[in-house]
Design a protein around this motif. Structure first.
Motif, PDB file in Angstrom:
ATOM      1  N   ARG A  80       0.837  -1.210   0.000  1.00 11.67           N
ATOM      2  CA  ARG A  80       0.000   0.000   0.000  1.00 11.67           C
ATOM      3  C   ARG A  80       0.866   1.253   0.000  1.00 11.67           C
ATOM      4  O   ARG A  80       0.589   2.206  -0.732  1.00 11.67           O
ATOM      5  CB  ARG A  80      -0.923   0.017   1.223  1.00 11.67           C
ATOM      6  CG  ARG A  80      -2.091  -0.910   1.107  1.00 11.67           C
ATOM      7  CD  ARG A  80      -3.077  -0.719   2.260  1.00 11.67           C
ATOM      8  NE  ARG A  80      -3.919  -1.880   2.377  1.00 11.67           N
ATOM      9  CZ  ARG A  80      -3.862  -2.776   3.359  1.00 11.67           C
ATOM     10  NH1 ARG A  80      -3.021  -2.620   4.349  1.00 11.67           N
ATOM     11  NH2 ARG A  80      -4.658  -3.812   3.358  1.00 11.67           N
ATOM     12  N   LYS A  81       1.906   1.247   0.829  1.00 11.10           N
ATOM     13  CA  LYS A  81       2.802   2.405   0.894  1.00 11.10           C
ATOM     14  C   LYS A  81       3.509   2.619  -0.441  1.00 11.10           C
ATOM     15  O   LYS A  81       3.668   3.758  -0.891  1.00 11.10           O
ATOM     16  CB  LYS A  81       3.831   2.228   2.006  1.00 11.10           C
ATOM     17  CG  LYS A  81       3.262   2.420   3.391  1.00 11.10           C
ATOM     18  CD  LYS A  81       4.341   2.276   4.449  1.00 11.10           C
ATOM     19  CE  LYS A  81       3.772   2.447   5.840  1.00 11.10           C
ATOM     20  NZ  LYS A  81       4.815   2.318   6.868  1.00 11.10           N
ATOM     21  N   ALA A  82       3.909   1.543  -1.075  1.00 12.36           N
ATOM     22  CA  ALA A  82       4.586   1.643  -2.368  1.00 12.36           C
ATOM     23  C   ALA A  82       3.639   2.199  -3.427  1.00 12.36           C
ATOM     24  O   ALA A  82       4.028   3.062  -4.229  1.00 12.36           O
ATOM     25  CB  ALA A  82       5.119   0.277  -2.800  1.00 12.36           C
ATOM     26  N   ARG A  83       2.381   1.736  -3.430  1.00 12.92           N
ATOM     27  CA  ARG A  83       1.394   2.255  -4.382  1.00 12.92           C
ATOM     28  C   ARG A  83       1.148   3.744  -4.166  1.00 12.92           C
ATOM     29  O   ARG A  83       1.067   4.517  -5.111  1.00 12.92           O
ATOM     30  CB  ARG A  83       0.070   1.491  -4.278  1.00 12.92           C
ATOM     31  CG  ARG A  83       0.057   0.173  -5.023  1.00 12.92           C
ATOM     32  CD  ARG A  83      -1.359  -0.383  -5.147  1.00 12.92           C
ATOM     33  NE  ARG A  83      -2.018  -0.557  -3.868  1.00 12.92           N
ATOM     34  CZ  ARG A  83      -1.948  -1.663  -3.120  1.00 12.92           C
ATOM     35  NH1 ARG A  83      -1.243  -2.684  -3.537  1.00 12.92           N
ATOM     36  NH2 ARG A  83      -2.590  -1.741  -1.977  1.00 12.92           N
ATOM     37  N   GLU A  84       1.033   4.145  -2.903  1.00 14.86           N
ATOM     38  CA  GLU A  84       0.787   5.554  -2.592  1.00 14.86           C
ATOM     39  C   GLU A  84       1.988   6.415  -2.997  1.00 14.86           C
ATOM     40  O   GLU A  84       1.813   7.486  -3.574  1.00 14.86           O
ATOM     41  CB  GLU A  84       0.497   5.722  -1.093  1.00 14.86           C
ATOM     42  CG  GLU A  84       0.219   7.138  -0.669  1.00 14.86           C
ATOM     43  CD  GLU A  84      -0.992   7.769  -1.323  1.00 14.86           C
ATOM     44  OE1 GLU A  84      -1.040   9.013  -1.368  1.00 14.86           O
ATOM     45  OE2 GLU A  84      -1.897   7.052  -1.792  1.00 14.86           O
ATOM     46  N   ALA A  85       3.185   5.942  -2.724  1.00 12.21           N
ATOM     47  CA  ALA A  85       4.384   6.683  -3.124  1.00 12.21           C
ATOM     48  C   ALA A  85       4.459   6.809  -4.640  1.00 12.21           C
ATOM     49  O   ALA A  85       4.804   7.870  -5.172  1.00 12.21           O
ATOM     50  CB  ALA A  85       5.635   5.994  -2.585  1.00 12.21           C
ATOM     51  N   HIS A  86       4.117   5.750  -5.333  1.00 12.69           N
ATOM     52  CA  HIS A  86       4.118   5.761  -6.799  1.00 12.69           C
ATOM     53  C   HIS A  86       3.110   6.786  -7.327  1.00 12.69           C
ATOM     54  O   HIS A  86       3.415   7.582  -8.210  1.00 12.69           O
ATOM     55  CB  HIS A  86       3.794   4.365  -7.317  1.00 12.69           C
ATOM     56  CG  HIS A  86       3.809   4.247  -8.800  1.00 12.69           C
ATOM     57  ND1 HIS A  86       4.950   4.423  -9.551  1.00 12.69           N
ATOM     58  CD2 HIS A  86       2.820   3.974  -9.677  1.00 12.69           C
ATOM     59  CE1 HIS A  86       4.644   4.268 -10.828  1.00 12.69           C
ATOM     60  NE2 HIS A  86       3.367   3.998 -10.929  1.00 12.69           N
ATOM     61  N   ARG A  87       1.907   6.789  -6.743  1.00  7.10           N
ATOM     62  CA  ARG A  87       0.875   7.735  -7.149  1.00  7.10           C
ATOM     63  C   ARG A  87       1.319   9.172  -6.885  1.00  7.10           C
ATOM     64  O   ARG A  87       1.135  10.053  -7.727  1.00  7.10           O
ATOM     65  CB  ARG A  87      -0.430   7.456  -6.391  1.00  7.10           C
ATOM     66  CG  ARG A  87      -1.620   8.247  -6.916  1.00  7.10           C
ATOM     67  CD  ARG A  87      -2.784   8.266  -5.945  1.00  7.10           C
ATOM     68  NE  ARG A  87      -2.463   8.918  -4.689  1.00  7.10           N
ATOM     69  CZ  ARG A  87      -2.367  10.250  -4.526  1.00  7.10           C
ATOM     70  NH1 ARG A  87      -2.558  11.056  -5.524  1.00  7.10           N
ATOM     71  NH2 ARG A  87      -2.069  10.757  -3.353  1.00  7.10           N
ATOM     72  N   GLU A  88       1.931   9.419  -5.742  1.00  7.60           N
ATOM     73  CA  GLU A  88       2.413  10.760  -5.416  1.00  7.60           C
ATOM     74  C   GLU A  88       3.503  11.201  -6.390  1.00  7.60           C
ATOM     75  O   GLU A  88       3.524  12.364  -6.815  1.00  7.60           O
ATOM     76  CB  GLU A  88       2.940  10.810  -3.985  1.00  7.60           C
ATOM     77  CG  GLU A  88       1.848  10.752  -2.941  1.00  7.60           C
ATOM     78  CD  GLU A  88       2.397  10.683  -1.523  1.00  7.60           C
ATOM     79  OE1 GLU A  88       3.622  10.845  -1.329  1.00  7.60           O
ATOM     80  OE2 GLU A  88       1.588  10.475  -0.598  1.00  7.60           O
ATOM     81  N   ASN A  89       4.401  10.293  -6.746  1.00  2.00           N
ATOM     82  CA  ASN A  89       5.463  10.627  -7.694  1.00  2.00           C
ATOM     83  C   ASN A  89       4.903  10.965  -9.073  1.00  2.00           C
ATOM     84  O   ASN A  89       5.366  11.905  -9.727  1.00  2.00           O
ATOM     85  CB  ASN A  89       6.477   9.485  -7.798  1.00  2.00           C
ATOM     86  CG  ASN A  89       7.354   9.375  -6.581  1.00  2.00           C
ATOM     87  OD1 ASN A  89       7.559  10.355  -5.864  1.00  2.00           O
ATOM     88  ND2 ASN A  89       7.856   8.186  -6.327  1.00  2.00           N
ATOM     89  N   ILE A  90       3.913  10.220  -9.503  1.00  2.00           N
ATOM     90  CA  ILE A  90       3.279  10.501 -10.793  1.00  2.00           C
ATOM     91  C   ILE A  90       2.610  11.873 -10.750  1.00  2.00           C
ATOM     92  O   ILE A  90       2.740  12.666 -11.684  1.00  2.00           O
ATOM     93  CB  ILE A  90       2.266   9.398 -11.163  1.00  2.00           C
ATOM     94  CG1 ILE A  90       3.013   8.114 -11.515  1.00  2.00           C
ATOM     95  CG2 ILE A  90       1.374   9.837 -12.319  1.00  2.00           C
ATOM     96  CD1 ILE A  90       2.127   6.908 -11.702  1.00  2.00           C
ATOM     97  N   GLN A  91       1.911  12.167  -9.646  1.00  2.00           N
ATOM     98  CA  GLN A  91       1.231  13.453  -9.505  1.00  2.00           C
ATOM     99  C   GLN A  91       2.241  14.601  -9.541  1.00  2.00           C
ATOM    100  O   GLN A  91       2.027  15.602 -10.233  1.00  2.00           O
ATOM    101  CB  GLN A  91       0.435  13.478  -8.194  1.00  2.00           C
ATOM    102  CG  GLN A  91      -0.422  14.703  -8.021  1.00  2.00           C
ATOM    103  CD  GLN A  91      -1.572  14.767  -9.008  1.00  2.00           C
ATOM    104  OE1 GLN A  91      -2.050  13.741  -9.488  1.00  2.00           O
ATOM    105  NE2 GLN A  91      -2.009  15.959  -9.312  1.00  2.00           N
ATOM    106  N   LYS A  92       3.339  14.466  -8.830  1.00  4.61           N
ATOM    107  CA  LYS A  92       4.371  15.513  -8.822  1.00  4.61           C
ATOM    108  C   LYS A  92       4.967  15.703 -10.215  1.00  4.61           C
ATOM    109  O   LYS A  92       5.209  16.829 -10.652  1.00  4.61           O
ATOM    110  CB  LYS A  92       5.474  15.169  -7.828  1.00  4.61           C
ATOM    111  CG  LYS A  92       5.074  15.353  -6.385  1.00  4.61           C
ATOM    112  CD  LYS A  92       6.206  14.949  -5.455  1.00  4.61           C
ATOM    113  CE  LYS A  92       5.763  14.950  -4.014  1.00  4.61           C
ATOM    114  NZ  LYS A  92       6.832  14.487  -3.117  1.00  4.61           N
TER     115      LYS A  92
END
Length: 51
Positions: free
Chosen positions: A10-22
């Motif tokens: 879950r943490k990895a998915r959230e970090a990935h989503r945040e990186n894409i957003q940035k």
């Protein structure tokens, strides 16, 4: 142990989503500076789709 793996995933998915957003936000800023209207529209659509 299984819970730990799920939490890590879950943490990895959230970090990935945040990186894409940035990345999208940065690309949008650059497109606006350059005045690339087509790219601006495309990135804005991608941001709406990903949120």
């Amino acid at each position: 142990m299984n819970q730990g793996r799920l939490q890590s995933a879950r943490k990895a998915r959230e970090a990935h989503r945040e990186n894409i957003q940035k990345s999208l936000e940065h690309r949008l800023q650059v497109a606006k500076i350059k005045g690339d209207e087509q790219l601006i529209r495309q990135l804005e659509a991608e941001m709406r789709y990903s949120s």
